[in-house]
Write a protein that holds these residues in place. Sequence first.
Motif: not given
Length: 447
Positions: A401-403, A408-410
């Motif tokens: 999901d978006n969260i 993951v991106a961080r």
Amino acid sequence: MIKKLVVLALLVSTQGMAQEWKSLFNGKDLTGWKQLGGKAVYKVEDGAIVGYTVNNTPNSFLVTQEEYGDFVFEVDVFLSDPMNSGIQFRSLSAPDYENGRVHGYQMEIDPSDRGWSGGIYDEGRRDWLTFPEINPQVKTAFKMGQWNKYRIEAVGSQIRTFINGVPVSYLIDDMTPKGFIALQVHSIYAEMKEGMKIKWKNIRINTKNPRLTPPDNTPVVNLLTNHLSDQEKYQGYRLLFNGKDLSGWRSVYSNDLPGKRWSVKDGLLSVSPSDGSETGNDIVTTGKYKAFELVFDFKLSEGANSGVKYFVDEKYDSGGKSGIGLEYQILDDEKHPDARLGAAGNRTLASLYDLIPSDKLTSRFFGKKTDWKTGRIIVFPDNRVQHWLNGFKVLEYKRNDNIFKVLVARSKYKDFEGFGTAAEGPILLQDHGDLVQFKNIKIRELK
């Protein structure tokens, strides 16, 4: 004629079953019972045994003079005051154990908001063994201000508890095969006060023909090593580790059998210590899993680091280190420096490593760092994921999901495209260069 014979057979059967029950309380006095422990007051009033709390005294127990091994036990319990209590069973008191301290299994009576009535506590020994947390719908089975039917089934190593017909706990344990039954009045603590009372009546036991209720969906706490009970089989569990060898496992990034760093002895799966670094000697299951419930026991050595990973994707290049996947962190938070890295504690025990910190509540329920602990990972078909530790849910999230994508991106996984989103993957046990042991590794697939 046939109908008459059937009715007659049912009557004979019913009468036979009725004769199996033995009353443990005559409704008039405390014949057959004795008091141990504290000085709480026990009286017989209106055909019930009534226990009253007393100041400045430890836990009190009204104990049967006989001991019981296999049985089905029933009692009606009435609680109008917010006090803690319990039913002891297969319990003991001996001079060579803490000067006669009562110890053994207890079925909890708990009117508090936590709703642990029917949980199994090990009085004077190991503390809590089963919690209703994993089965939250049973937490309202106990009713304040009315009579509650308590039932305990103890046959061999299998123990079941019920409140008002609702199955609460299922424990498999062989520590104590026989002992007395006791009615507890807890010592006064927190908001309890003197003069609170609890009542018991219709106390009976069946020792001649005790049977377990047929298998159902009640969660199992199985304390036998690498043992799969009929209840667990009914629920779809199977062993991922057979306790004898590493059948069903292979080295990560390879079809080879695990190397010498992994060993099996006395039913335990161990990874040997080296220099504490990621060695690239992880092992993975030969099977892949989508939605599942994984249960495992683990034991850390001092300062150890390891992990259980899932949705492992071997297309990623780890640079000779550990396989890449979502990780249930296994760590000595006090001694290993990784606990202070990452963000907001997301590298501590039971966390989703480098992504989400675990909520470990109070240390009382997680024992010493080198004790055996039970981890649980539940992946639902809708991609919800839960981490559990020693019977408590410590985090929940939803894959992809978006969260999740922002987390993951961080994280350290930001360069692994599609990290954690694979449809299926093997289960991985990590070799991080420290001594860690595993047992009781079980899985069931969810639909």
